[in-house]
Each structure stands twice: as C-alpha cells, then as structure tokens.
Design a protein around this motif. Structure first.
Motif, PDB file in Angstrom:
ATOM      1  N   ARG A 192       0.835  -1.164  -0.028  1.00  0.00           N
ATOM      2  CA  ARG A 192      -0.114  -0.092  -0.055  1.00  0.00           C
ATOM      3  C   ARG A 192       0.742   1.157   0.079  1.00  0.00           C
ATOM      4  O   ARG A 192       0.400   2.146  -0.673  1.00  0.00           O
ATOM      5  N   HIS A 193       1.956   1.193   0.603  1.00  0.00           N
ATOM      6  CA  HIS A 193       2.874   2.284   0.897  1.00  0.00           C
ATOM      7  C   HIS A 193       3.513   2.545  -0.702  1.00  0.00           C
ATOM      8  O   HIS A 193       3.507   3.849  -1.019  1.00  0.00           O
TER       9      HIS A 193
ATOM     10  N   TYR B  85       2.178   1.818  -3.823  1.00  0.00           N
ATOM     11  CA  TYR B  85       1.115   2.313  -4.381  1.00  0.00           C
ATOM     12  C   TYR B  85       0.814   3.803  -4.164  1.00  0.00           C
ATOM     13  O   TYR B  85       0.738   4.535  -5.065  1.00  0.00           O
ATOM     14  N   GLN B  86       0.745   4.200  -3.015  1.00  0.00           N
ATOM     15  CA  GLN B  86       0.712   5.559  -2.543  1.00  0.00           C
ATOM     16  C   GLN B  86       1.696   6.271  -3.110  1.00  0.00           C
ATOM     17  O   GLN B  86       1.677   7.513  -3.567  1.00  0.00           O
TER      18      GLN B  86
ATOM     19  N   LEU C 210       1.064   7.045  -6.561  1.00  0.00           N
ATOM     20  CA  LEU C 210      -0.119   8.068  -6.880  1.00  0.00           C
ATOM     21  C   LEU C 210       0.505   9.375  -6.614  1.00  0.00           C
ATOM     22  O   LEU C 210      -0.055  10.359  -7.161  1.00  0.00           O
ATOM     23  N   ASN C 211       1.514   9.376  -5.448  1.00  0.00           N
ATOM     24  CA  ASN C 211       1.890  10.909  -5.132  1.00  0.00           C
ATOM     25  C   ASN C 211       2.731  11.717  -5.894  1.00  0.00           C
ATOM     26  O   ASN C 211       2.936  12.827  -6.301  1.00  0.00           O
TER      27      ASN C 211
ATOM     28  N   SER D 198      -4.404   9.529 -12.058  1.00  0.00           N
ATOM     29  CA  SER D 198      -4.913   8.404 -11.300  1.00  0.00           C
ATOM     30  C   SER D 198      -3.845   7.144 -11.532  1.00  0.00           C
ATOM     31  O   SER D 198      -2.841   7.285 -12.289  1.00  0.00           O
TER      32      SER D 198
ATOM     33  N   LEU E 297      -5.398  -3.706  -1.852  1.00  0.00           N
ATOM     34  CA  LEU E 297      -5.553  -2.419  -2.556  1.00  0.00           C
ATOM     35  C   LEU E 297      -6.884  -1.863  -3.009  1.00  0.00           C
ATOM     36  O   LEU E 297      -6.948  -0.807  -3.564  1.00  0.00           O
TER      37      LEU E 297
ATOM     38  N   ASP F  72      -9.367  -0.541  -1.630  1.00  0.00           N
ATOM     39  CA  ASP F  72      -9.836   0.798  -1.107  1.00  0.00           C
ATOM     40  C   ASP F  72      -9.066   1.810  -1.625  1.00  0.00           C
ATOM     41  O   ASP F  72      -9.398   3.047  -1.538  1.00  0.00           O
ATOM     42  N   LEU F  73      -7.840   1.477  -2.172  1.00  0.00           N
ATOM     43  CA  LEU F  73      -7.066   2.690  -2.956  1.00  0.00           C
ATOM     44  C   LEU F  73      -7.181   2.775  -4.389  1.00  0.00           C
ATOM     45  O   LEU F  73      -7.168   3.815  -4.972  1.00  0.00           O
ATOM     46  N   ALA F  74      -7.100   1.649  -5.251  1.00  0.00           N
ATOM     47  CA  ALA F  74      -6.833   1.716  -6.563  1.00  0.00           C
ATOM     48  C   ALA F  74      -8.174   1.644  -7.191  1.00  0.00           C
ATOM     49  O   ALA F  74      -9.250   0.808  -6.771  1.00  0.00           O
TER      50      ALA F  74
ATOM     51  N   GLN G  44     -13.801  -3.611  -9.232  1.00  0.00           N
ATOM     52  CA  GLN G  44     -13.307  -2.515 -10.023  1.00  0.00           C
ATOM     53  C   GLN G  44     -13.304  -2.860 -11.298  1.00  0.00           C
ATOM     54  O   GLN G  44     -12.947  -4.173 -11.874  1.00  0.00           O
TER      55      GLN G  44
END
Length: 365
Positions: free
Chosen positions: A15-16, A18-19, A22-23, A29, A50, A52-54, A75
């Motif tokens: 998750r880190h 992935y973020q 995105l940053n 997106s 992922l 809830d994030l992707a 998704q």
C-alpha cells in the motif's frame, strides 16, 4: 512439520508503494498492475489489499481477470493484451473489462459482435494501443487516429484511453523515452482523449510522463525499476521476503566438490549448509557461486549448483550456524535486484517465477 520455505508478503508495504506512485502526480490516477499473479505475490490477495485505494486493476488476459472477479473484486479491469478471440467479447461486456485494442482484427471482431448484439448489457471502455517506438504491439502513429474514430463511432463504446509503452524508461539517460513521449502527446492532443503512458520507471523517473492514468507494476512490489540508486526508487518498501531454513550443516576438508557437476570445490576446511529451496520452487538454477544469502543476519553465499529442492551454502562467515537457522533468500536486507544480478536476470523474473508450492504468508492484512 511443514517445509520451511515461505514467502512473506507485507501488504502494508504494498500500500505504501501504491501511494508513492500516486503521489507523483496530484492530477493523475493509478491502476494497479496485478498480472502474472501480481508478479508472484498473489493476485487476489494483492487486489483485495489495494481495493480501497486503486480505482482499477490491470492484468494480461481474461483468465486473470476472471480470477479477480470470482474473488469479489468489483473495479474495472484492463486486459493489457486485449482479447485473443471474438468469443471473449460477451464476457468482457458482462464483467466491465476494458480490452486493449492493438490490432485491426480486434476492431473488426468488435464491429461484427456489435452488429449481432446491437444493445449489449453495458457500454464498453477500451484502450487503444499505439506503437511509439517499442515495436511490440499497437497501431502505427499514422493509422491510430483512424482506428480511434472507428471505435468512437460504435454506439456501445464509451471511453477510449490512448496508451503506449516505453522501451527504455528504466535508463534515465536514454533519449528514446522523450522521443516516444513527444510522439504520444502529439497524437493525444490531436485526439483529445484520456491517456495512460507511465509504467513504473516512468512513474518514478520521468516527470513529463506523470499524467493520465499511471500504471505502476514492479514498483508496487518494492523492487526498483532502476539499476542504480534513485531518490524515489530507494523509497520503495520491500513486499516479499523469501526465506527458508538450514536442514543440514557439515564440515568438508579442502579439495572436496559440492553439488551437481562438481562446480564448487572447497579451498580450505569449509562449513557447508543445505537450505530447503531450489529451482523446483522457482529459485534460479543459473545462480552463480557467490550469490548472496543471509544466515542469522550474516551474509553468506551460494556454493554449488542449485538443485530442484535444495541449495548448498558456504557458511564460513557464519561458523555458529546450525540446523533450523533462518536463511533469507531475498528481502529488505537483501534486495531481489541484487540477487538477480548474480543470476543474469532481473527482479521481475525472480518474483514471477516463484512457484505455487512456496507458501505465501500475508502480513498486515
């Protein structure tokens, strides 16, 4: 007692990463690339971690997409090789899959399908692949606009995302990437459509490409796409830790050979260890003598050819090692990129080659 070889998958690190992707672009997106069983990490577990994030995922083919749908992933899913035959189209329309269109026969198949099914259950988002210089898949720059208009004219087609793939983005000094990017953006301006161009190295290292829908792949799993240090690549967190245990420890005199082909010969009295892992698990048979492993926090090395189920280790630097001690094959203290360099390959190969008999243990679920 179970065989001690396990792959620990740190979902918090996933998750880190992935973020971090995105940053790199506040206006972009990012879909998560989970093809090839999420690069060996387990596609279903990774997608759930992922979810809830992707906003979307990407796989290579419809079989991989179906596995995610069966596990409850809702998704949109992009099919990065599109469809291989027209018989897949009913499944694609029914499941909100987004096929990548890269060949004229696919366009013709889509047109024929819609002639016979003029009111499908849902409209379809597609991706249009253009070849900007990699020469693998995609329409030429000269024909892409015409194909785009063909697709746009179909009532059942909704959004069309223009996409391409960089050949050399992992080499930050190579001018080929900018050449591809300029050609791609010129076409995008002509068509005025959504885009996706940034793979992992472009997401981290090419600011001009950090737009549209990012496509982080290898970086999600904590392996830098760059051969040398990089300010962002070095911020990635290791997701997979592959570890096992010593199952034998012995002392050999000088002049003794070890393993198939007698490749390694002791030069002195040597403490040798055997660990439960081999090419039958996906550990590379081409690994050289000297390939690093970590035993009880101490770097040791492979000594002898990899067997199907076992590797032999020179424990000279870890004289107190004993049966049952942990052997780290790659992880945070031994990057998979470093191991790959001893095997004449890349981290992608090592991760995706890990076979099903290696138990995956998921942390931080």
């Amino acid at each position: 007692m179970a065989r001690p070889l396990v792959a620990e998958i740190n979902l918090a690190a996933l998750r880190h990463n992935y973020q971090l992707a995105l940053n790199q672009s506040p206006t972009a997106s990012a879909l998560a690339v989970v093809k090839a069983n999420a690069y060996g990490h387990g596609a279903v577990e990774v997608a759930k971690a992922l979810a809830d994030l992707a906003p979307a995922f990407a796989v290579a083919c419809i079989e991989e997409a179906q596995q995610l749908r069966a596990a409850g992933i809702k998704q949109p899913i992009t099919l990065m090789e599109g469809f291989f035959e027209a018989s897949e189209l009913p499944i694609i329309f029914a499941n909100n899959y987004q096929p990548l269109i890269h060949s004229h026969w696919q366009v013709a198949a889509l047109v024929q399908y819609l002639i016979h099914n003029p009111t499908p259950a849902a409209s379809l988002n597609t991706w249009l692949k253009v070849d900007t210089g990699m020469h693998r898949l995609g329409f030429t720059l000269a024909e892409a606009a015409s194909v785009y208009q063909q697709l746009k004219a179909l009532p059942a087609i909704n959004q069309i995302t223009l996409t391409s793939h960089f050949a050399c983005a992992d080499d930050l000094a190579n001018p080929a990437t900018l050449k591809q990017l300029v050609a791609f953006k010129n076409l995008q301006q002509q068509l005025n459509c959504p885009i996706s161009i940034a793979n992992s190295p472009a997401t981290l290292g090419w600011p001009a490409a950090q737009t549209g829908c990012l496509r982080p792949g290898i970086m999600l799993y904590g392996a830098s796409p760059f051969a040398t240090g990089h300010v962002l690549g070095d911020q990635l967190q290791t997701v997979m830790t592959l570890k096992t245990q010593l199952i034998s420890v012995s002392e050999l005199p000088a002049g003794e050979s070890v393993g198939y082909g007698a490749r390694f010969v002791t030069q002195k009295i040597t403490q040798m260890g055997v660990a439960a892992c081999g090419y039958g698990d996906g550990y590379p048979r081409q690994a050289l003598d000297g390939t690093p492993v970590v035993v009880n926090g101490i770097r040791c090395s492979l000594a002898g050819r990899v067997s199907m189920d076992m590797i032999t280790l020179d424990l000279s630097l870890c004289p107190n090692a004993k049966i049952g001690d942990e052997v780290l094959l790659w992880g945070a203290s031994l990057p998979v990129n470093e191991v790959a360099s001893y095997c004449d390959t890349i981290s992608y190969t090592l991760l995706t080659s890990l076979l099903p008999r290696v138990k995956r243990i998921y942390l931080n679920q």
